[in-house]
Scaffold this active site. Structure first.
Site, short mmCIF file in Angstrom:
data_model
loop_
_atom_site.label_atom_id
_atom_site.label_comp_id
_atom_site.label_asym_id
_atom_site.label_seq_id
_atom_site.Cartn_x
_atom_site.Cartn_y
_atom_site.Cartn_z
N TYR A 118 -8.66 -3.59 -11.51
CA TYR A 118 -8.37 -2.30 -10.87
C TYR A 118 -7.06 -1.69 -11.43
O TYR A 118 -7.03 -0.55 -11.84
CB TYR A 118 -8.10 -2.50 -9.38
CG TYR A 118 -9.22 -2.70 -8.42
CD1 TYR A 118 -9.64 -1.67 -7.59
CD2 TYR A 118 -9.82 -3.94 -8.26
CE1 TYR A 118 -10.62 -1.86 -6.63
CE2 TYR A 118 -10.81 -4.14 -7.30
CZ TYR A 118 -11.21 -3.10 -6.49
OH TYR A 118 -12.17 -3.29 -5.54
N GLU A 178 -26.54 14.91 -4.92
CA GLU A 178 -27.91 15.13 -4.43
C GLU A 178 -28.88 14.18 -5.13
O GLU A 178 -29.95 13.88 -4.61
CB GLU A 178 -28.33 16.59 -4.61
CG GLU A 178 -28.47 17.07 -6.03
CD GLU A 178 -28.85 18.56 -6.11
OE1 GLU A 178 -29.93 18.91 -5.62
OE2 GLU A 178 -28.07 19.35 -6.66
N CYS A 204 0.83 -1.21 0.00
CA CYS A 204 0.00 0.00 0.00
C CYS A 204 0.86 1.26 0.00
O CYS A 204 0.68 2.15 -0.83
CB CYS A 204 -0.93 0.00 1.21
SG CYS A 204 -1.83 1.54 1.39
N LYS A 234 0.38 5.28 -6.13
CA LYS A 234 -0.63 5.28 -7.21
C LYS A 234 -1.53 6.51 -7.12
O LYS A 234 -1.76 7.20 -8.10
CB LYS A 234 -1.43 3.97 -7.14
CG LYS A 234 -2.50 3.74 -8.19
CD LYS A 234 -3.85 4.36 -7.91
CE LYS A 234 -4.52 4.01 -6.63
NZ LYS A 234 -5.05 2.68 -6.53
N HIS A 284 -27.58 21.17 -2.37
CA HIS A 284 -27.70 21.69 -3.72
C HIS A 284 -26.76 22.86 -3.94
O HIS A 284 -26.61 23.69 -3.04
CB HIS A 284 -29.15 22.13 -3.94
CG HIS A 284 -29.41 22.63 -5.32
ND1 HIS A 284 -29.49 21.77 -6.40
CD2 HIS A 284 -29.58 23.89 -5.81
CE1 HIS A 284 -29.73 22.48 -7.49
NE2 HIS A 284 -29.79 23.76 -7.16
N GLU A 331 -6.76 1.62 -13.72
CA GLU A 331 -6.22 2.81 -13.05
C GLU A 331 -4.97 3.32 -13.78
O GLU A 331 -4.84 4.50 -14.06
CB GLU A 331 -5.91 2.51 -11.59
CG GLU A 331 -7.17 2.34 -10.74
CD GLU A 331 -6.88 2.02 -9.28
OE1 GLU A 331 -5.72 1.69 -8.94
OE2 GLU A 331 -7.83 2.11 -8.47
N CYS A 347 -1.28 1.68 -3.24
CA CYS A 347 -2.27 2.74 -3.07
C CYS A 347 -1.69 4.16 -2.99
O CYS A 347 -2.18 5.06 -3.66
CB CYS A 347 -3.07 2.51 -1.78
SG CYS A 347 -3.48 0.80 -1.48
#
Ligand code: NDP
Length: 492
Positions: free
Chosen positions: A181, A480, A46, A54, A475, A185, A51
């Site tokens: 993934y 939303e 990681c 990356k 908003h 990516e 992660c």
């Protein structure tokens, strides 16, 4: 609490996210005497080659869009080249800093560290590479996983994800094999950094297992962003273009697929782009018979658990077909003193899951509270451009389980529509017809990773569609829509 019969209460093998968390909590919070061995850099996949670097590359690649967008908003900015060397130097500095943090956390908790490889000698003994042995009441294996290349000749000419962060220069053209993934990516990252990206995926649609509508939109956006994505296509042969008799053959008229024959000839005489696995442009033949030449090939064809040659089978720990350590819901192997967490167990291969498995292990063994790991309804994100965030069941999986209603909307978001970009986002809820519980939430949008973290709380809490609707909209936002979709798009 040290048991004098052993050198340690706990010996952890592997200094990644899961192992480090378990070690420092066992030592720091429960006063256990803990040793930890790591033969590479602290932080594991990681932090060092996954992660974290990356995500920093995702950020770097995103800036290529900023100039055009800012100019549409009235700024007068000019594009400049991306400085890979400058970025890499800063990136390495950041990884050094993080590794230092990991070491400090371990030291501060009183964990004794051994910067070397460890293997198992028996159910309570670890052998270190320097020839010494350490005994422990409990042993925790947290050795993670590693990328694998497909079984084709010359596969070592291609690089794997670990190598990307060490490239001396970015290639001009890159072929990515895979549709998971990592493949998707890095296709987006590299494209954003200015590389010509081609991607071959053997199946019908990338990101297998995710919601069809969501992955369809990601694939479409990838193509719109200039990634030459081919599905139903795989690599069958590869060699150095210089060694291939027809090395100059056919990238044909489609230059975006690779490099031209003339370029290929020129490339064979020039200094190679620096890749960990190659020494020059690579000739590739695909399942559809096409032959192309690329500066570099990246295999993103999956990861295997790092469990081999550790003596695990010799001490009675069972491994699955891909080498995953078999454990029960408390992360305990068939040998009662030996536990395993994280990617080496191949359950849900995500950093936060490994950390939770580590925490559950500590609570079970040192906290006196047997704690099973909860692998249900884990939210995750794929950091493509746009990102995809997902939690719970896909429409397809939910439909297999029960009758559902689908609430989905896809639209051009305000920010990029103003800049005349064609990007679309998707907000989607999969709802049980019988209970009204939201079974799945799928978002394809900028910052979908951030959005799904929050939507994940509601889905994990098993809230109903009506409870979503009772939440007043914020908003104007993209998300939303998650609380304003009144009518189902379809039922199934
Ligand atoms: P995945 O298992 O997700 O994807 C592997 C891909 O390679 C699939 O598309 C697979 O095809 C394909 N493939 C496998 N073998 C071959 C072959 N022999 N020839 C051609 N294609 C092949 O692995 P990744 O390496 O992308 O990621 C590993 C894990 O790491 C993920 O599952 C995830 O848990 C974790 N991860 C999480 C990230 C995140 O949270 N954002 C980021 C990166 C990794 P097929 O679909 O047909 O099997």
């Amino acid at each position: 609490m040290a048991d004098d019969a052993f050198d340690f209460d706990l010996f952890v093998i592997g200094g990644g996210s899961g192992g480090v968390r378990a070690a420092r909590v066992a030592a720091g919070e429960y006063g256990a005497k803990v040793g930890l061995a790591e033969d590479d850099r602290y932080g594991g996949t990681c932090v060092i080659r996954g992660c974290v670097p990356k995500k920093l590359m995702v950020f770097a690649s995103g800036y290529s869009e900023v100039v055009a967008e800012a100019n549409a908003y009235g700024w007068d900015l000019r594009e400049g080249p991306f400085d890979w060397h400058g970025f890499k130097k800063k990136l390495n500095g950041e990884l050094d800093r993080l590794e230092g943090v990991y070491r400090k956390l371990l030291g501060g908790s009183g964990v004794e560290t051994f910067d070397q490889r460890a293997t198992l000698k028996d159910a309570h003994t670890v052998a270190l590479a320097d020839g010494t042995t350490k005994t422990a009441k409990h042993i925790l294996i947290a050795t993670g996983g590693h990328p694998v290349r497909p079984d084709i000749p010359n596969a070592d000419l291609g690089i794997v994800s670990d190598d990307i962060f060490n490239l001396e220069q970015l290639p001009k053209s890159l072929l990515i094999i895979g549709g998971g993934y990592i493949a998707c990516e890095f296709a987006c990252i590299m494209k954003g950094l200015g590389v010509e990206v081609t991607q071959y995926y053997r199946g019908a649609q990338v990101l297998r297992g995710f919601d069809d509508e969501a992955r369809g939109l990601v694939a479409e956006s990838m193509r719109e962003n200039g990634i030459d994505l081919h599905v139903g296509t795989n690599i069958v042969e590869m060699s150095l273009a210089a060694d291939h008799e027809d090395g100059a053959t056919p990238t044909g008229s489609d230059a975006s697929m690779g490099v031209s024959a003339q370029d290929a000839a020129a490339m064979r005489s020039k200094k190679p782009a620096a890749g960990a696995g190659q020494s020059g442009p690579i000739w590739v033949k695909s399942t559809n018979g096409g032959e192309k030449i690329f500066d570099m090939v990246l295999f993103a064809t999956g990861r295997d658990p790092s469990s081999r040659n550790m003596g695990l089978e010799d001490v009675g720990v069972s491994l699955g077909r891909r080498g995953q350590i078999e454990v029960n819901s408390y992360s305990q192997t068939g040998v009662p003193s030996i536990y395993a967490i994280g990617d080496v167990t191949d359950r849900v291969n995500l950093t936060p899951v490994a950390i939770r498995e580590g925490m559950a292990f500590v609570q079970t063994v040192f906290g006196g509270h047997p704690t099973e790991v909860d692998h249900e309804l884990i939210a995750s994100a794929v950091f493509t451009q746009p990102e995809m965030g997902t939690v719970g069941l896909s429409e397809e999986a939910a439909r297999e389980q029960e009758e559902i209603e689908v609430y989905a909307t896809s639209f051009r978001p305000m920010q990029t529509a103003f800049a005349d970009k064609s990007d679309r986002v998707l907000m989607k809820l999969v709802v049980s017809k019988a209970t009204r519980v939201v079974l799945g939430c799928h978002i394809v949008a900028p910052h979908a990773g951030e959005l799904i973290q929050l939507a994940g709380i509601a889905v994990k809490a098993k809230l109903t569609k009506e409870q979503f609707d009772a939440t007043c909209a914020v908003h104007p936002t993209m998300s939303e829509e998650l609380v304003t979709m009144r009518n189902p798009t379809r039922s199934a």
